[in-house]
Design a protein around this motif. Sequence first.
Motif, mmCIF file in Angstrom:
data_model
loop_
_atom_site.group_PDB
_atom_site.id
_atom_site.type_symbol
_atom_site.label_atom_id
_atom_site.label_comp_id
_atom_site.label_asym_id
_atom_site.label_seq_id
_atom_site.Cartn_x
_atom_site.Cartn_y
_atom_site.Cartn_z
ATOM 1 N N UNK A 197 53.164 20.785 13.962
ATOM 2 C CA UNK A 197 53.152 19.822 15.112
ATOM 3 C C UNK A 197 51.978 19.741 15.994
ATOM 4 N N UNK A 198 50.918 20.518 15.651
ATOM 5 C CA UNK A 198 49.883 20.371 16.602
ATOM 6 C C UNK A 198 48.747 19.093 16.214
ATOM 7 N N UNK A 199 48.038 18.638 17.270
ATOM 8 C CA UNK A 199 47.194 17.586 16.844
ATOM 9 C C UNK A 199 46.181 18.053 15.826
ATOM 10 N N UNK A 200 45.982 17.311 14.687
ATOM 11 C CA UNK A 200 44.986 17.667 13.740
ATOM 12 C C UNK A 200 43.673 16.875 13.927
ATOM 13 N N UNK A 201 42.617 17.677 14.410
ATOM 14 C CA UNK A 201 41.465 17.117 14.481
ATOM 15 C C UNK A 201 40.592 17.163 13.504
#
Length: 396
Positions: A197-201
């Motif tokens: 659920x984290x931002x994938x940069x």
Amino acid sequence: MAVVVTNECVACSVCVTACPFGAIEMQENKANITDACTACGACVENCPVGAIKREVEVSEVTIDKTQYKDVWVYIEVAEGKPRNVSLELLGEGRKLADAQGQSLAGVLIGENVAELANEVFVYGADSVYLIENTELAHYSTDGYTKAFSDLIESYKPCVILIGATTNGRDLGPRIACRVGTGLTADCTGLGIDEASGLVAWTRPAFGGNIMATILCPEHRPQMGTVRPSVFKRPVPDFARTGEVIRVASTVKAEDIRTKLYGIVQVIGSSCNLEEAEIIVSGGRGLGKVENFCLVEELAEVLGGSVGASRAAVDAGWKPAIHQVGQTGKTVGPRVYFACGISGAIQHLAGMSSSEVVIAVNKDPDAPIFKMADYGIVGDVTEVLPILTGAFKKLKG
Ligand code: FAD
């Protein structure tokens, strides 16, 4: 910043001399680190008893991630208007916020910038954090870092997006270090990692040969700078409004160690590449500096900007500010002319989101033709004057 563990400090003063910024003084027989600290780490490395730690090491154990929510976009202001990249990021920020059931805020810092809040709402924000102060009338690393870091400490955002402009690339890492988190620089893709659920940069790595996707699992906020022109500006919704959260500025004149004496306009519109609708770029195929005027003449007749490959920049034919590509600018014009440019992956990394690409190259097998919409096989010194002449005629 670095932090002194006072009961371990032996008052040897080694750190005072080791600090290149004069940011450490002795107080009551203990080292004291002042606001002039740039977190360079020289004191940490030089302290003979290990009594100085990076703030990050100290804060690692104390982060309560549940306190952090919402997505923020830094609204960079240039000549009284939000930069295009900030509006592009409002579109991406909206998607990230919606995917996580959070809200989207713009961060406006400056002097007399309140009236820009409406534009920020129109492009997708639910709210705007507004910090106004005469000390913030112009960008300064110290002033903006302090204003932004204090805002983060007070309101605890989960995600922060910053445009990878000259100022954004200066500000982002500085804030990240100050608040003890990580930052993915120069991103070209954003998403949500399904598992965490984290931002994938996503950003190019290893010379552009792979795309690396980076997560920030342990620290907050999750931060990144994002290249201009990678994303399209969202469609404005003029019915949108939002809440302005005015925050008192904590920045004082003495916090800013630089002084602005004036702004000298040294660059013309011909190198405003990030916002250009038409770009004519030249590469090594031009053969010599004298031929670069062929590129400039075509750009001028089309009202476009002038770009260059790294080979042309390295040859000294154009200043680095014109470079397009992985280590130059990312552009997204309606029309991109690649003249005497082979189409190396690092060049494509900066211009592949152009709507229409027109390539001029004498080698029919040049890689640039694989991605060009229109290709002209020929010598640039012959083709470019013909194109310039034809467009001049069309203009009458
Ligand atoms: P070349 O590759 O030498 O191509 C010249 C082209 O001109 C050839 O295709 C040739 O057929 C054609 N030509 C020659 N004479 C004529 C003529 N008379 N008429 C018509 N065509 C002619 N490059 C960038 O551009 N931007 C970057 O940001 C960038 N970052 C990099 C980062 C890293 C880490 C690395 C390793 C490299 C980077 N590069 C970058 C360099 C990149 O790999 C290429 O070397 C560079 O793009 C080549 O520039 P060029 O196409 O002008 O030159």
